[in-house]
Design a protein around this motif. Structure first.
Motif, PDB file in Angstrom:
ATOM      1  N   LEU A  81      -0.221   5.970   0.084  1.00  0.00           N
ATOM      2  CA  LEU A  81      -1.234   4.679   0.680  1.00  0.00           C
ATOM      3  C   LEU A  81      -0.639   3.216   0.312  1.00  0.00           C
ATOM      4  O   LEU A  81      -0.967   2.262   1.148  1.00  0.00           O
ATOM      5  CB  LEU A  81      -2.527   4.945  -0.202  1.00  0.00           C
ATOM      6  CG  LEU A  81      -3.143   6.131   0.318  1.00  0.00           C
ATOM      7  CD1 LEU A  81      -4.387   6.456  -0.409  1.00  0.00           C
ATOM      8  CD2 LEU A  81      -3.804   5.725   1.816  1.00  0.00           C
ATOM      9  N   LEU A  82      -0.127   2.970  -0.871  1.00  0.00           N
ATOM     10  CA  LEU A  82       0.618   1.721  -1.170  1.00  0.00           C
ATOM     11  C   LEU A  82       1.803   1.384  -0.400  1.00  0.00           C
ATOM     12  O   LEU A  82       1.698   0.217   0.263  1.00  0.00           O
ATOM     13  CB  LEU A  82       1.072   1.907  -2.504  1.00  0.00           C
ATOM     14  CG  LEU A  82       0.098   1.437  -3.737  1.00  0.00           C
ATOM     15  CD1 LEU A  82       0.695   1.492  -5.061  1.00  0.00           C
ATOM     16  CD2 LEU A  82      -0.629   0.127  -3.439  1.00  0.00           C
ATOM     17  N   LEU A  83       2.389   2.475   0.074  1.00  0.00           N
ATOM     18  CA  LEU A  83       3.642   1.991   0.912  1.00  0.00           C
ATOM     19  C   LEU A  83       3.248   1.642   2.346  1.00  0.00           C
ATOM     20  O   LEU A  83       3.514   0.614   2.816  1.00  0.00           O
ATOM     21  CB  LEU A  83       4.551   3.284   0.865  1.00  0.00           C
ATOM     22  CG  LEU A  83       5.359   3.631  -0.169  1.00  0.00           C
ATOM     23  CD1 LEU A  83       6.098   4.819   0.184  1.00  0.00           C
ATOM     24  CD2 LEU A  83       6.423   2.219  -0.482  1.00  0.00           C
ATOM     25  N   LEU A  84       2.286   2.073   2.795  1.00  0.00           N
ATOM     26  CA  LEU A  84       1.414   2.030   4.141  1.00  0.00           C
ATOM     27  C   LEU A  84       0.781   0.330   4.145  1.00  0.00           C
ATOM     28  O   LEU A  84       1.053  -0.186   5.084  1.00  0.00           O
ATOM     29  CB  LEU A  84       0.297   2.944   4.552  1.00  0.00           C
ATOM     30  CG  LEU A  84       0.971   4.384   5.017  1.00  0.00           C
ATOM     31  CD1 LEU A  84      -0.134   5.568   5.002  1.00  0.00           C
ATOM     32  CD2 LEU A  84       1.941   4.278   6.009  1.00  0.00           C
ATOM     33  N   ASP A  85       0.269   0.299   3.044  1.00  0.00           N
ATOM     34  CA  ASP A  85      -0.502  -0.940   2.906  1.00  0.00           C
ATOM     35  C   ASP A  85       0.493  -2.337   3.032  1.00  0.00           C
ATOM     36  O   ASP A  85       0.239  -3.452   3.342  1.00  0.00           O
ATOM     37  CB  ASP A  85      -1.486  -1.109   1.696  1.00  0.00           C
ATOM     38  CG  ASP A  85      -2.062  -2.374   1.837  1.00  0.00           C
ATOM     39  OD1 ASP A  85      -2.913  -2.565   2.640  1.00  0.00           O
ATOM     40  OD2 ASP A  85      -2.119  -3.078   0.880  1.00  0.00           O
ATOM     41  N   LEU A  86       1.629  -1.996   2.286  1.00  0.00           N
ATOM     42  CA  LEU A  86       2.601  -2.999   2.068  1.00  0.00           C
ATOM     43  C   LEU A  86       3.207  -3.648   3.352  1.00  0.00           C
ATOM     44  O   LEU A  86       3.383  -4.752   3.715  1.00  0.00           O
ATOM     45  CB  LEU A  86       3.848  -2.616   1.506  1.00  0.00           C
ATOM     46  CG  LEU A  86       3.835  -2.290  -0.081  1.00  0.00           C
ATOM     47  CD1 LEU A  86       5.068  -2.004  -0.537  1.00  0.00           C
ATOM     48  CD2 LEU A  86       3.597  -3.762  -0.628  1.00  0.00           C
ATOM     49  N   GLY A  87       3.094  -2.827   4.601  1.00  0.00           N
ATOM     50  CA  GLY A  87       3.390  -2.964   5.964  1.00  0.00           C
ATOM     51  C   GLY A  87       4.881  -3.022   6.088  1.00  0.00           C
ATOM     52  O   GLY A  87       5.290  -2.659   7.179  1.00  0.00           O
ATOM     53  N   ARG A  88       5.603  -3.252   5.167  1.00  0.00           N
ATOM     54  CA  ARG A  88       6.907  -3.157   4.979  1.00  0.00           C
ATOM     55  C   ARG A  88       7.541  -2.221   4.055  1.00  0.00           C
ATOM     56  O   ARG A  88       8.109  -2.578   3.025  1.00  0.00           O
ATOM     57  CB  ARG A  88       7.813  -4.364   5.141  1.00  0.00           C
ATOM     58  CG  ARG A  88       7.421  -5.244   6.345  1.00  0.00           C
ATOM     59  CD  ARG A  88       7.845  -6.869   6.072  1.00  0.00           C
ATOM     60  NE  ARG A  88       9.471  -6.864   6.011  1.00  0.00           N
ATOM     61  CZ  ARG A  88       9.927  -7.866   6.016  1.00  0.00           C
ATOM     62  NH1 ARG A  88       9.376  -8.831   5.577  1.00  0.00           N
ATOM     63  NH2 ARG A  88      11.483  -7.835   5.891  1.00  0.00           N
ATOM     64  N   PRO A  89       7.364  -0.920   4.257  1.00  0.00           N
ATOM     65  CA  PRO A  89       7.732  -0.036   3.034  1.00  0.00           C
ATOM     66  C   PRO A  89       8.912  -0.167   2.391  1.00  0.00           C
ATOM     67  O   PRO A  89       8.893   0.181   1.261  1.00  0.00           O
ATOM     68  CB  PRO A  89       7.308   1.391   3.849  1.00  0.00           C
ATOM     69  CG  PRO A  89       6.289   1.189   4.991  1.00  0.00           C
ATOM     70  CD  PRO A  89       6.975  -0.203   5.287  1.00  0.00           C
ATOM     71  N   PRO A  90      10.027  -0.452   3.206  1.00  0.00           N
ATOM     72  CA  PRO A  90      11.540  -0.335   2.606  1.00  0.00           C
ATOM     73  C   PRO A  90      11.477  -1.390   1.388  1.00  0.00           C
ATOM     74  O   PRO A  90      12.349  -1.442   0.560  1.00  0.00           O
ATOM     75  CB  PRO A  90      12.275  -0.710   3.802  1.00  0.00           C
ATOM     76  CG  PRO A  90      11.638  -0.087   4.855  1.00  0.00           C
ATOM     77  CD  PRO A  90      10.251  -0.486   4.674  1.00  0.00           C
ATOM     78  N   ARG A  91      10.388  -2.465   1.315  1.00  0.00           N
ATOM     79  CA  ARG A  91      10.500  -3.604   0.347  1.00  0.00           C
ATOM     80  C   ARG A  91       9.689  -3.093  -0.873  1.00  0.00           C
ATOM     81  O   ARG A  91       9.613  -3.868  -1.798  1.00  0.00           O
ATOM     82  CB  ARG A  91      10.162  -4.820   0.940  1.00  0.00           C
ATOM     83  CG  ARG A  91      10.943  -5.440   2.210  1.00  0.00           C
ATOM     84  CD  ARG A  91      10.357  -6.467   2.802  1.00  0.00           C
ATOM     85  NE  ARG A  91      10.009  -7.604   1.743  1.00  0.00           N
ATOM     86  CZ  ARG A  91      11.134  -8.190   1.631  1.00  0.00           C
ATOM     87  NH1 ARG A  91      12.404  -8.269   1.979  1.00  0.00           N
ATOM     88  NH2 ARG A  91      11.027  -9.467   0.512  1.00  0.00           N
TER      89      ARG A  91
END
Length: 330
Positions: A81-91
């Protein structure tokens, strides 16, 4: 950070006028992250507290295994969920590594976001170890290196195991409560001045975790009068009572700032869904002794607690952001 009594009522004296009504754009990814993180931390803390007993009863061990089995998948869900919320998961690595000096780690103790990322990571380690331990003890994992490692751990002094478990509990409680601290650290005046919000979310995490464990135990064939079910229900009542107290300590000092939470459509959801269904009805159901199916009553009660815990986070996150952020925003 004190509570002052003024002519207009009690008010927290930490910058009561600070912040601007800027919406951070949080939506369902954050709501579910807060809710799932609370369940993961709460279930682990309950299981670990039972695990500290020298000679736990068989039913205690059942709850311990169940809590550990729930906590690690919950951590994985939080990470997704955190990765999805970042918008740019690779960062995502920028939360842990100084981008200008890789691979030097970075920890900003004054930043709730940095603190939360490291807390989730640290808790994930304890949840993973406990998860693997349960798989080994139940015979579901037979990988020889894991079995040898588990055997070496069992030969360690009990003091080491106790210290490890206590540290794991601290990480679990930090994960369950820091989400409220994260909201206080924003510039939005509603969240910024809701000082006890971390404690409120921690109490809610405990209550919803007790409720989830009760539902799963009942589904596994435990009876309504089973001592473990009754102990979890009693602990849940105390958690709900504490949650009611902390909710009052959040709302009353906010004064007019609490209007988005307690009026309008969000207010109706708050009073009916959170206060009535999620807090008062479960306490009322505890007082009702009559009924042909007490187990069904307990399942309904626990379901109301879980729904109320989710709605609590929904209202506190979405109401202050309206209308800049819509209720269905991810």
């Amino acid at each position: 950070m004190t509570l002052a009594l003024t002519l207009s009522g009690p008010q927290w004296t930490v910058n009561p006028g600070a912040g601007v009504p800027h919406a951070p754009g949080w939506g369902w990814y954050v709501i579910l992250y807060f809710f799932l993180g609370g369940l993961a931390g709460g279930c682990f803390a309950i299981a670990a507290a039972l695990d500290l007993r020298r000679n736990p009863a068989p039913r205690d061990r059942d709850v311990t295994r169940l809590g550990y089995l729930l906590s690690f998948p919950g951590v994985i869900g939080c990470g997704v969920l955190l990765l999805l919320d970042l918008g740019r998961p690779p960062r995502f690595w920028h939360l842990f590594i100084a981008s200008e000096r890789p691979p030097v780690p970075i920890f900003k103790y004054w930043s709730p976001i940095s603190f939360g990322a490291w807390t989730l990571t640290g808790f994930g380690l304890f949840a993973f170890v406990a998860f693997v331990r349960v798989l080994i003890e139940s015979g579901r994992l037979r990988w020889s290196p894991a079995l040898r490692a588990a055997d070496a751990v069992r030969r360690l002094p009990r003091t080491v195991a106790v210290i490890w478990t206590v540290i794991g509990i601290l990480f679990a409680l930090a994960l369950a409560g820091y989400t409220g601290v994260l909201m206080i650290g924003t510039a939005h005046p509603v969240w910024h001045n809701a000082i006890p919000l971390g404690g409120l979310f921690l109490a809610s995490s405990a209550s919803t975790s007790y409720a989830l464990l009760i539902i799963l135990l009942l589904r596994r064939g435990y009876g309504h009068r089973d001592p473990m079910v009754r102990r979890l229900s009693e602990a849940d009542r105390w958690a709900i009572a504490l949650e009611c107290l902390l909710l009052a300590l959040v709302l009353v000092p906010l004064g007019g700032l609490a209007r988005p939470l307690i009026t309008g459509a969000f207010g109706a959801l708050f009073w009916i869904g959170v206060v009535l269904a999620g807090l008062l009805l479960p306490l009322l159901l505890d007082r009702l002794r009559a009924g042909a199916d007490p187990g069904r009553r307990d399942r309904i009660r626990a379901g109301l607690v879980l729904a109320g815990g989710l709605l609590l986070r929904f209202v506190f996150i979405m109401a202050p952001q309206w209308p800049e952020v819509r209720p269905w925003h991810l």
